[in-house]
Motif scaffolding. Structure first.
Motif, PDB file in Angstrom:
ATOM      1  N   UNK A 131       3.906  -4.048   9.264  1.00 47.49           N
ATOM      2  CA  UNK A 131       3.444  -5.191   8.471  1.00 47.49           C
ATOM      3  C   UNK A 131       1.908  -5.203   8.405  1.00 47.49           C
ATOM      4  N   UNK A 132       1.295  -4.988   9.566  1.00 49.28           N
ATOM      5  CA  UNK A 132      -0.167  -4.991   9.627  1.00 49.28           C
ATOM      6  C   UNK A 132      -0.740  -3.856   8.778  1.00 49.28           C
ATOM      7  N   UNK A 134       0.646  -2.357   6.269  1.00 45.87           N
ATOM      8  CA  UNK A 134       0.835  -2.692   4.852  1.00 45.87           C
ATOM      9  C   UNK A 134      -0.234  -3.683   4.400  1.00 45.87           C
ATOM     10  N   UNK A 135      -0.580  -4.615   5.309  1.00 46.96           N
ATOM     11  CA  UNK A 135      -1.507  -5.676   4.916  1.00 46.96           C
ATOM     12  C   UNK A 135      -2.875  -5.119   4.550  1.00 46.96           C
ATOM     13  N   UNK A 136      -3.267  -3.984   5.141  1.00 39.75           N
ATOM     14  CA  UNK A 136      -4.544  -3.438   4.679  1.00 39.75           C
ATOM     15  C   UNK A 136      -4.359  -2.293   3.699  1.00 39.75           C
ATOM     16  N   UNK A 137      -3.174  -2.231   3.125  1.00 35.04           N
ATOM     17  CA  UNK A 137      -2.973  -1.310   2.015  1.00 35.04           C
ATOM     18  C   UNK A 137      -2.703   0.128   2.399  1.00 35.04           C
ATOM     19  N   UNK A 138      -2.172   0.366   3.617  1.00 35.94           N
ATOM     20  CA  UNK A 138      -1.835   1.739   4.004  1.00 35.94           C
ATOM     21  C   UNK A 138      -0.633   2.210   3.187  1.00 35.94           C
ATOM     22  N   UNK A 139      -0.656   3.499   2.800  1.00 36.67           N
ATOM     23  CA  UNK A 139       0.491   4.044   2.074  1.00 36.67           C
ATOM     24  C   UNK A 139       1.598   4.368   3.074  1.00 36.67           C
ATOM     25  N   UNK A 142       0.596   7.137   5.295  1.00 37.37           N
ATOM     26  CA  UNK A 142      -0.370   6.749   6.332  1.00 37.37           C
ATOM     27  C   UNK A 142       0.310   5.933   7.426  1.00 37.37           C
ATOM     28  N   UNK A 146      -0.249   7.720  10.741  1.00 31.74           N
ATOM     29  CA  UNK A 146      -1.361   7.092  11.458  1.00 31.74           C
ATOM     30  C   UNK A 146      -0.903   5.951  12.363  1.00 31.74           C
ATOM     31  N   UNK A 147       0.280   5.432  12.108  1.00 35.40           N
ATOM     32  CA  UNK A 147       0.739   4.296  12.924  1.00 35.40           C
ATOM     33  C   UNK A 147       1.983   4.661  13.736  1.00 35.40           C
TER      34      UNK A 147
ATOM     35  N   UNK B  21      -1.190  -1.762  -3.339  1.00 37.36           N
ATOM     36  CA  UNK B  21      -2.060  -1.356  -2.227  1.00 37.36           C
ATOM     37  C   UNK B  21      -3.470  -1.896  -2.444  1.00 37.36           C
ATOM     38  N   UNK B  24      -3.535  -5.600  -1.871  1.00 32.20           N
ATOM     39  CA  UNK B  24      -3.481  -5.949  -0.443  1.00 32.20           C
ATOM     40  C   UNK B  24      -4.809  -5.704   0.250  1.00 32.20           C
ATOM     41  N   UNK B  31      -2.313 -11.667  12.825  1.00 26.48           N
ATOM     42  CA  UNK B  31      -0.935 -12.010  13.171  1.00 26.48           C
ATOM     43  C   UNK B  31      -0.835 -12.747  14.496  1.00 26.48           C
ATOM     44  N   UNK B  37      -2.416  -1.359  17.573  1.00 33.20           N
ATOM     45  CA  UNK B  37      -1.803  -0.125  18.073  1.00 33.20           C
ATOM     46  C   UNK B  37      -2.165   0.021  19.548  1.00 33.20           C
ATOM     47  N   UNK B  53      -8.471   4.283   3.681  1.00 27.21           N
ATOM     48  CA  UNK B  53      -9.133   4.234   2.379  1.00 27.21           C
ATOM     49  C   UNK B  53     -10.236   5.279   2.267  1.00 27.21           C
TER      50      UNK B  53
END
Lengths: 232, 276
Positions: A131-132, A134-139, A142, A146-147, B21, B24, B31, B37, B53
């Motif tokens: 969710x986090x 996605x919130x900063x626009x990760x594809x 990514x 990356x997560x 994207x 967002x 949250x 992470x 980005x």
């Protein structure tokens, strides 16, 4: 009763010309099948994670079909798989016996196990992280690389350790049907020639290999886990 | 709160993945459970959105350092989240949410898992960011005190619809049904022959001596049933509930009307209120 007859054993005579090459053959089979299994397993795990009902791109059909295939392959005992897919093996590596040929069924039976381990490890990652991200626009890509993978890595490593030890056993099994390696030596020169010293010596070698894999796996696991600080 | 409401009327479901994207990217989000992470350091967590980005290394470094000092964590750059307190984790979350210079910061129950002291310090930080960066902050919460402390405007959403919206002061003074449902209601005992009125005291009246003047000018014997002055970030306001004799009710209403203060009869019978 185990009776070890050190007078007549050919263990020391065969050590350099038969046993050591067998050790390296076993290591090669294990290494290659694990690497190939890891590559295929990772790809399959990614598709499973992506298409699962709670995944990034839910697709029930793909998820079900792939899950079915994975489960079906897992149902085959390695020894059956070795004989059952020999035409496929011959088509891929040109022969259905020997070390190279053993890698094909070993890989085939390893990748579903690895895929499931990776899938389970990734499912354990806190969904809020997705969710986090996605919130900063990760594809989606990514998010996966990356997560999800960094967060699941320690758990994946421990799964791979278990799988490697499991498949060390499977490589010796492959030895029984002409693949060579430690299994074949223990069986032929040990068991069939009534040379118990030889047989148990090879079991001992396998035991040491298990310790090495387990120790190495735990070392990497701890390195990964330490990052999270929970080991302090 | 949203600077340009018309910008927000686009239908999100009609956007392509890529457009979504980019959309967002303009909304930072923090949250309740921080969503950091665990296997990455504070610094790595903060630069993650910028990596996605494709920012240059030097730019990421500069922005991360600047934001971490803004949230007061410059000495925790290489710590892992597990070594941080809840409040510190939320500060990392805030720094991460600000990296892409969003237009809106969306806080999803951001203080609900923090103790009161931590909550206060996070709210101070958010207010500071709001003023310093001129950033709109949307705060989703069920903690009324948080709303009073930090928000200018509020809306109550129930069953997927905005029931009430307006300035924090006006909503709390009007005590709409939706708000009472949310905070739970207090029963009010009132004797026979008495009428109940609600006097809303706004910030500009807070220092006035209206009760004293009411007693002197119209000589109404009154009882204070309940009174509370709320303190928000910039204002003080509150409702005073008075019981007055029924035949003096009109006088009281006129008195407050002349003084341009809101005073309305409070009709709910005590029995009804306490049952609900």
């Amino acid at each position: 009763m185990i009776h070890l007859d050190f007078e007549t054993t050919r263990l020391f005579e065969y050590m350099p010309k038969i046993i050591l090459p067998a050790v390296s053959a076993t290591v090669r089979m294990l290494l290659f099948s694990m690497i190939l299994g890891l590559i295929i397993g990772t790809l399959v795990a990614i598709v499973l994670v992506l298409t699962s009902p709670h995944g990034l791109k839910p697709n029930p059909r793909v998820y079900k079909v792939l899950g079915f295939i994975v489960n079906m392959i897992r149902a085959f005992p390695v020894i059956i798989l070795i004989v059952a897919i020999s035409p496929l093996t011959r088509a891929i590596v040109g022969t259905s016996i020997g070390e190279k040929a053993a890698i094909v069924p070993l890989t085939l039976s390893a990748f579903p196990v690895i895929a499931r381990y990776i899938e389970a490890s990734i499912l354990e990652v806190d969904p809020n992280l997705i969710l986090a991200a996605r919130s900063f626009g990760a594809s989606d890509r990514q998010i996966i690389f990356r997560v999800l993978f960094p967060e699941a890595m320690h758990s994946i490593v421990s799964g791979l350790t278990t799988t490697s030890i499991l498949f060390l056993g499977a490589t010796t099994l492959a030895g029984a049907v002409g693949a060579g390696g430690l299994g074949a030596v223990a069986l032929t020169y040990g068991y069939q020639w009534f040379d118990d010293v030889m047989m148990y010596a090879i079991v001992l070698i396998l035991f040491v290999m298990v310790l090495v894999i387990q120790g190495g796996g735990e070392f990497i696991y701890r390195k990964q886990k330490e990052k999270g600080g929970t080991f302090k | 709160m949203i600077s340009n409401p018309h910008e927000m009327t686009r239908s999100l479901s009609s956007l392509s993945d890529d457009a979504l994207r980019h959309f967002r990217k303009d909304i930072g989000m923090i949250f309740q459970n921080f969503a950091l992470l665990n296997r990455k350091t504070v610094f790595e967590n903060v630069v993650l959105p910028m990596q996605c980005w494709g920012y240059s290394k030097s730019r990421m470094n500069a922005i991360a350092k600047e934001l971490l000092s803004l949230v007061g964590l410059e000495n925790k750059i290489n710590a892992y989240p597990i070594e941080l307190s809840g409040g510190q984790k939320q500060r990392v979350g805030i720094a991460r949410a600000l990296t892409l210079e969003p237009k809106i910061l969306l806080c999803d129950e951001a203080t609900s898992s923090l103790d009161p002291g931590m909550t206060q310090s996070i709210l101070d930080l958010l207010r500071n960011i709001n003023e310093k960066l001129g950033l709109t902050i949307v705060f989703v919460t069920h903690e009324m005190d948080v709303i009073k402390l930090i928000c200018d405007k509020m809306a109550i959403i129930a069953e997927g619809r905005i029931n009430v919206s307006g300035s924090v002061e006006s909503v709390f003074l009007q005590e709409p049904e939706a708000l009472l449902e949310l905070v739970g209601q207090r029963p009010m005992d009132i004797h026979h022959g008495k009428a109940l009125v609600r006097v809303s005291v706004k910030n500009e009246n807070i220092a006035d001596t209206f009760l004293y003047e009411m007693a002197r000018e119209i000589a109404v014997p009154f009882t204070i049933l309940s009174a509370g002055i709320e303190r928000t970030n910039r204002k003080r306001f509150g409702n005073i509930f008075l019981a007055v004799p029924e035949n003096d009710l009109q006088k009281v209403l006129i008195f407050f009307n002349d003084r341009k203060m809101t005073c309305v009869p409070h009709n709910d019978s005590p029995a009804e209120r306490s049952i609900r």
